[in-house]
Write a protein that holds these residues in place. Structure first.
Motif, short mmCIF file in Angstrom:
data_model
loop_
_atom_site.label_atom_id
_atom_site.label_comp_id
_atom_site.label_asym_id
_atom_site.label_seq_id
_atom_site.Cartn_x
_atom_site.Cartn_y
_atom_site.Cartn_z
N PRO A 24 5.27 17.77 6.96
CA PRO A 24 5.51 17.72 5.51
C PRO A 24 6.73 16.83 5.22
N VAL A 25 6.50 15.54 4.99
CA VAL A 25 7.62 14.60 4.96
C VAL A 25 8.56 14.83 3.78
N ARG A 26 8.05 15.28 2.64
CA ARG A 26 8.94 15.53 1.50
C ARG A 26 9.96 16.62 1.84
N ARG A 27 9.48 17.68 2.42
CA ARG A 27 10.41 18.76 2.81
C ARG A 27 11.35 18.30 3.91
N ALA A 28 10.85 17.45 4.81
CA ALA A 28 11.70 16.93 5.88
C ALA A 28 12.84 16.09 5.34
N ILE A 29 12.56 15.27 4.32
CA ILE A 29 13.59 14.43 3.70
C ILE A 29 14.63 15.31 3.01
N SER A 30 14.16 16.29 2.28
CA SER A 30 15.07 17.19 1.58
C SER A 30 15.93 17.97 2.56
N ASP A 31 15.34 18.45 3.64
CA ASP A 31 16.10 19.22 4.64
C ASP A 31 17.16 18.37 5.32
N ALA A 32 16.93 17.05 5.39
CA ALA A 32 17.92 16.16 6.01
C ALA A 32 19.08 15.86 5.07
N GLY A 33 18.97 16.28 3.80
CA GLY A 33 20.05 16.06 2.84
C GLY A 33 19.93 14.75 2.09
N ASN A 34 18.72 14.18 2.03
CA ASN A 34 18.52 12.90 1.35
C ASN A 34 17.67 13.07 0.10
N ARG A 35 17.79 12.09 -0.81
CA ARG A 35 16.98 12.09 -2.02
C ARG A 35 15.53 11.73 -1.68
N VAL A 36 14.58 12.50 -2.24
CA VAL A 36 13.17 12.27 -1.96
C VAL A 36 12.63 11.21 -2.92
N PRO A 37 12.09 10.09 -2.41
CA PRO A 37 11.53 9.06 -3.29
C PRO A 37 10.31 9.59 -4.03
N THR A 38 9.94 8.93 -5.11
CA THR A 38 8.80 9.34 -5.90
C THR A 38 7.52 9.30 -5.07
N THR A 39 7.34 8.21 -4.32
CA THR A 39 6.16 8.05 -3.47
C THR A 39 6.62 7.93 -2.04
N ILE A 40 6.12 8.81 -1.18
CA ILE A 40 6.51 8.77 0.22
C ILE A 40 5.34 9.19 1.11
N LEU A 83 0.83 -1.21 0.00
CA LEU A 83 0.00 0.00 0.00
C LEU A 83 0.86 1.25 0.00
N ALA A 84 1.99 1.19 0.73
CA ALA A 84 2.87 2.36 0.79
C ALA A 84 3.46 2.69 -0.58
N ARG A 85 3.65 1.70 -1.43
CA ARG A 85 4.16 1.96 -2.77
C ARG A 85 3.18 2.80 -3.59
N VAL A 86 1.90 2.62 -3.30
CA VAL A 86 0.85 3.32 -4.06
C VAL A 86 0.47 4.64 -3.41
N TYR A 87 0.23 4.61 -2.09
CA TYR A 87 -0.30 5.78 -1.39
C TYR A 87 0.75 6.53 -0.58
N GLY A 88 1.93 5.95 -0.42
CA GLY A 88 2.97 6.57 0.38
C GLY A 88 2.93 6.09 1.81
N ALA A 89 4.09 6.12 2.47
CA ALA A 89 4.19 5.60 3.83
C ALA A 89 3.38 6.43 4.81
N LYS A 90 3.40 7.76 4.66
CA LYS A 90 2.70 8.61 5.62
C LYS A 90 1.20 8.34 5.61
N ARG A 91 0.57 8.31 4.45
CA ARG A 91 -0.87 8.08 4.38
C ARG A 91 -1.23 6.70 4.90
N THR A 92 -0.39 5.72 4.60
CA THR A 92 -0.67 4.36 5.07
C THR A 92 -0.59 4.29 6.59
N ILE A 93 0.40 4.96 7.18
CA ILE A 93 0.51 4.99 8.65
C ILE A 93 -0.70 5.68 9.27
N LEU A 94 -1.12 6.79 8.69
CA LEU A 94 -2.30 7.50 9.21
C LEU A 94 -3.53 6.60 9.19
N GLY A 95 -3.69 5.84 8.11
CA GLY A 95 -4.81 4.89 8.04
C GLY A 95 -4.73 3.84 9.13
#
Length: 461
Positions: free
Chosen positions: A445-461, A325-337
Motif C-alpha cells: 500500500p504505497v500511500r500508507r508507506a509514504i505517510s508512514d515515512a513522514g512524507n507528503r503523499v502526492p495526488t497520484t502515486i 502514464l504515471a501522472r495519470v495512473y500512478g507509478a505503482k500501476r505503471t510499474i506493474l504493467g
C-alpha cells in the motif's frame, strides 16, 4: 519582508533547483555509456572469448584454482562485483549522511570506475583474470556512485515532480548510450578501414566508455551541492555530527542502526523486497542478453550492437512515455504493467529461432519500451518512501536491490548454463523474478508507506 522579496527568493530557489536537476541528468549521461557499451554489449562476449582462449581442453578456466566453465566466467564476475558493492555501499551511505558531503564521495567512486573502465584497453590475449578484476572494480564503483547519485533525487525535486525528473535522467542516459553505440558500431564494423584489428577495436570501445564517463562527470560535480541535514548535524545518537566519530570507523555500527531504523518502516522494506526480486531479473537480462544472442542464437556482434542501439533509442521514448502514464495512473500501476510486459517479452525470447536477427530486433524493441520507464519509476517511487535526512543510507539499501543484490540473477543464469549447457534454459529461468516481483509489489500500500515515512503523499502515486 515584502511580497516582492518572497517572490524573488522563490524564483531564485526554483532556478537553482532546475540548474541542479540539469546537472543531475548529466551523471546519467556520463555513466550510462559504461552500462551500455561495456556491460551490455562488448565486455560479455569479449571477456568470454578471452576466457575461452585461456581454457583447458574441457573448456574450463581455473581462477585461484577453482574450475569455472569459460562461458560462465563473465556471469560469475558480475556476481562477485555486486557482492563487493554490498560490502562498500553501506559504509559510504553512512558517511554521506553523517557528514552531509556526498560530492567528494561521488567523485571518488566515479573516477575509480572510469579509470578501471579505461584500463580495459589492456585486456587482450588470454588475460581473462585482468578482465575479471577490472570488471569487479568498475561495476562496484558504478554501484556506489549510483547510490550517491540517486540519493540526490528527493533533495532536488519536490514530490509531484519526481517521476518526471527521474524519467528525464534515465532518458539522458539512454540518449548518451545511443550516441556512443553509433560511434562504437562505426569503429567496430569498419575497423579494417581504421587500420586496427577487431580485438583492438573492441578494446578501444571499452576504454572510450571510461574516458566519456570521467569527462562528463565533471558537470554534475560542478552543479550539485551538498546539504547538511539535521541528521548530519546531530548524528544518530544525538551527539554533535562533528564529534560523532569518523564515518569509516563507525560505518558498520551505522549500518546496524540503519537496518534497525528500516525495520520501523516495514512497508518501505516490503517495496524493497519486491524491487529486489523484479529488478534482479531486469539487471540480469541487461548483462546477459548479448551472451544469449551471440552464443545461443548465433548472431554476429554487429547485429547485437544494432539491437542494443534499438533498445537505447526506444528506451528514451519509453522512459518519457511511462513518466507521462504515471501522472495519470500512478507509478505503482505503471510499474506493474511493465512487469507484465517483461514477462511476455522474456518468454517470447525463449522461443526465438537461431540465426534470425529480425525477431531478435523485435524482442529488443519490446525490452526498450519498458526498460527505462520501469527503472525510472521505481527510483522515483522509492524516493517517496525515504525518511527525510536519511537519503544516502536508504538509497544504499535501494542500490543493493538495484545492483548490489543482483548477484542472484547472474548466478542463476550461470549455474543453469553450467548444469544444462543451454542458454535458452538460462534465459527462461529469469521469468520467475518478474512473476514473484509483481505479486509482492501488488501487495504494497504505497500511500500508507509514504505517510508512514513522514512524507507528503502526492495526488497520484
Amino acid at each position: 519582508m515584502g511580497t516582492g522579496t518572497v517572490r524573488t527568493d522563490a524564483a531564485d530557489e526554483a532556478a537553482g533547483r532546475r540548474r541542479e536537476q540539469r546537472g543531475w541528468y548529466f551523471y546519467d549521461w556520463a555513466c550510462s555509456v559504461y552500462s551500455t557499451s561495456v556491460l551490455t554489449v562488448f565486455l560479455g562476449p569479449y571477456l568470454t572469448s578471452v576466457a575461452e582462449a585461456a581454457a583447458d581442453s574441457e573448456g574450463f578456466v581455473h581462477p585461484l584454482g577453482v574450475p569455472v566453465r569459460a562461458g560462465s566466467f563473465f556471469a560469475y564476475s558480475v556476481s562477485l562485483s555486486v557482492i563487493v558493492a554490498v560490502l562498500v555501499m553501506p559504509l559510504v551511505g553512512a558517511a554521506a549522511d553523517r557528514t552531509g558531503r556526498k560530492k567528494p564521495l561521488l567523485a571518488t567512486a566515479a573516477y575509480v570506475g572510469a579509470t578501471a573502465t579505461t584500463a580495459m584497453f589492456f585486456l587482450g590475449g588470454d588475460r581473462y583474470l585482468l578482465g575479471g578484476v577490472l570488471l569487479i572494480v568498475a561495476n562496484a564503483a558504478q554501484s556506489v556512485a549510483m547510490m550517491l547519485y540517486n540519493s540526490y533525487l528527493p533533495q532536488i525535486a519536490p514530490p509531484e515532480d519526481r517521476d518526471a525528473v527521474s524519467s528525464r535522467g534515465w532518458a539522458f542516459g539512454y540518449a548518451s548510450g545511443s550516441l556512443m553505440l553509433i560511434v562504437n558500431l562505426t569503429l567496430y564494423l569498419a575497423h579494417d578501414s581504421f587500420g586496427v584489428s577487431e580485438s583492438t577495436a573492441v578494446r578501444i570501445c571499452l576504454a572510450s566508455a571510461g574516458l566519456w564517463w570521467g569527462a562528463f562527470a565533471v558537470i554534475p560535480l560542478r552543479r550539485l551541492r551538498d546539504r547538511r541535514s539535521a541528521y548530519a548535524a546531530t548524528g544518530t545518537d544525538g551527539t554533535s555530527g562533528e564529534g560523532a566519530g569518523a564515518p569509516t570507523s563507525s560505518g558498520f555500527r551505522q549500518l546496524a542502526a540503519t537496518l534497525r531504523d528500516m525495520r520501523r518502516h516495514p512497508l518501505t522494506l516490503a517495496f524493497l523486497l519486491a524491487y529486489l526480486i523484479y529488478n534482479d531479473g531486469i539487471q540480469t537480462v541487461i548483462s546477459q542478453a548479448s551472451i544469449y544472442g551471440s552464443k545461443e542464437l548465433g548472431l554476429g556482434q554487429s547485429t547485437l550492437i544494432g539491437a542494443v542501439l534499438l533498445v537505447q533509442v526506444l528506451a528514451v521514448a519509453g522512459a518519457l512515455a511511462m513518466g507521462r502514464l504515471a501522472r495519470v495512473y500512478g507509478a505503482k500501476r505503471t510499474i506493474l504493467g511493465s512487469l507484465v510486459a517483461w514477462t511476455l517479452t522474456l518468454t517470447a525470447g525463449y522461443f526465438l529461432p537461431a540465426g534470425a536477427p529480425v525477431w531478435f530486433f523485435v524482442l529488443a524493441a519490446g525490452i526498450g519500451l519498458v526498460l527505462g520507464g520501469s527503472q525510472a519509476l521505481s527510483r522515483s517511487l522509492f524516493s517517496h518512501l525515504v525518511p527525510p535526512g536519511k537519503e544516502a543510507e536508504y538509497f544504499s539499501a535501494y542500490e543493493m536491490s538495484d545492483r548490489g543484490m543482483s548477484w542472484l540473477g547472474p548466478l542463476l543464469f550461470g549455474l543453469t548454463y553450467q548444469l544444462t549447457g543451454s542458454y535458452r534454459d538460462a534465459i527462461i529461468s529469469l521469468v520467475a523474478f518478474f512473476v514473484i516481483g509483481f505479486a509482492l509489489l501488488a501487495r504494497v500500500p504505497v500511500r500508507r508507506a509514504i505517510s508512514d515515512a513522514g512524507n507528503r503523499v502526492p495526488t497520484t502515486i
